[in-house]
Design an enzyme around this catalytic site. Structure first.
Site: not given
Ligand code: SAH
Length: 353
Positions: A97, A110, A117, A121, A124, A164, A196, A219, A295, A338
């Site tokens: 996506e 984006c 991935c 986390c 996510c 990813g 990021s 992050s 989110n 995000c």
């Molecule tokens: N893997 C990379 C980039 C992808 S995510 C990273 O970890 O930075 C892009 C951003 O969205 C990151 O800061 C991630 O931690 C954040 N993110 C992931 N899930 C989220 C969520 N449910 N709500 C808000 N931000 C989120």
């Protein structure tokens, strides 16, 4: 589609690699520049379209090369803010996506760097099904080329924040950035690119030595090691102190200020204590923290937050002289915010279009 059994990803080759390749075919070297221009300037996706190249060479290219362009499977447009989410299909049938957002200063895309991935986390959605494979440089570029063509506009900013972990696909991501910033291609300024990372220390170090003036975002999401470990498994491999030190080094070496992202989660990382700890971590550092109210969609379904909580947390940080902004929420009605991107083709999303 050009030969599915072909073995050279022509879209991911730099001009000098294309020159070597063409030399190997005993063709004049100017052919390489022509092919590069067809792929990255005129952005065609098949060799048959390269009409100023001899038929004989086109046939040879078709036999050995492919351009791994993406097919648009779905396009959702947010009714709230016009954010667009694209579901793309790769030539081997995987789904990724990409999100396009409109800000006052222009359009930002984006992009995803992997199918799924591996980082896991807990907040996510992208990691729920694990990592299937890395995207090639051209597959990342193709997200930009395809969306740019769809909206018939030039894309001004690229955030490498989709599905990813970019530094877990280091070589292809750097290659992607070199191709995207090539003046004979899309010619985007590296200053308009943000990468990021969840905090892969050797990757940050290596990136600081590439000489690319991009913006690095970390992050962070927690102000202490124990909380970070709980929500981001990668923190067990690279501790908070180590990763923050590497970000300081990044700034020293590149002169580019690092942005810290902070997904705010009710009761997990948004208390007074967390704000105070952040104050201590960034004391005297002129750091910028980007707060994102978490989110829905991640593995832990109890995680929540609100814009109000984000405003309160911002105030708390200001008490400790930390400069903070709240990320504008876009595309939530199309699961394009995000942490909501997934590699799974989702029927529910289809019905939204
Ligand atoms: N893997 C990379 C980039 C992808 S995510 C990273 O970890 O930075 C892009 C951003 O969205 C990151 O800061 C991630 O931690 C954040 N993110 C992931 N899930 C989220 C969520 N449910 N709500 C808000 N931000 C989120």
């Amino acid at each position: 589609m050009d030969g599915i059994s072909a073995n050279t990803d022509a879209g991911s080759l730099t001009l000098s690699e294309l020159k070597d390749y063409i030399k190997g075919l005993e063709e004049p070297s100017y052919r390489a520049a022509q092919i590069f221009s067809w792929i990255h300037e005129r952005r065609v996706t098949s060799f048959d379209e390269m009409t100023d190249i001899s038929k004989k060479l086109r046939e040879k290219l078709k036999e050995d090369c492919f351009i791994p362009f993406l097919e648009t499977e779905e396009r959702l447009i947010s009714k709230i803010d016009g954010t667009r989410k694209y579901l793309f299909k790769t030539r081997d049938g995987e789904y990724i996506e990409t999100v396009l957002m409109r800000y006052e200063y222009g359009v930002t895309i984006c992009v995803s760097t992997q199918v799924g991935c591996a980082m896991g986390c807990v907040f996510c959605a992208s990691g729920i099904d694990g990592r299937k494979r890395n995207l090639s440089a051209y597959e990342i570029l193709s997200q930009i080329y395809t969306v740019s063509c769809d909206i018939d506009e030039r894309i001004g900013h690229v955030v490498v924040m989709g599905m990813g972990e970019p530094l877990d696909n280091y070589d292809n991501v750097v290659r992607f950035i070199r191709l995207l910033t090539d003046e004979r291609g899309y010619n985007l300024s590296a200053r308009n690119i943000t990468v990021s990372t969840c905090g892969i220390v050797p990757g940050i170090k290596k990136l600081s030595e590439e000489g690319i003036p991009l913006t690095l975002a970390l992050s962070l999401h927690a102000s202490d090691q124990a909380t970070r470990e709980k929500i981001m498994p990668v923190a067990k491999r690279y501790g908070l102190d180590e990763v923050l030190k590497e970000c300081d080094e990044y700034f020293k070496k590149t002169g580019r200020r690092v942005t810290y992202e902070y997904a705010l989660i009710d009761s997990v990382n948004d208390t007074d204590e967390h704000a105070r700890a952040l104050g201590a971590l960034f004391k005297g550092k002129d750091a910028h923290i980007n707060i994102i109210p978490v989110n829905p969609g991640g593995r832990d379904e109890n995680f929540k937050s609100s814009r109000k909580a984000a405003l309160e947390f911002k105030k708390k940080l200001e008490k400790y002289k930390i400069n903070a902004t709240i990320r504008r929420e876009t595309g939530r009605d199309i699961n394009g915010a995000c942490g909501q991107l997934r590699s799974r083709h989702n029927k529910e999303q289809q019905q939204l279009s």
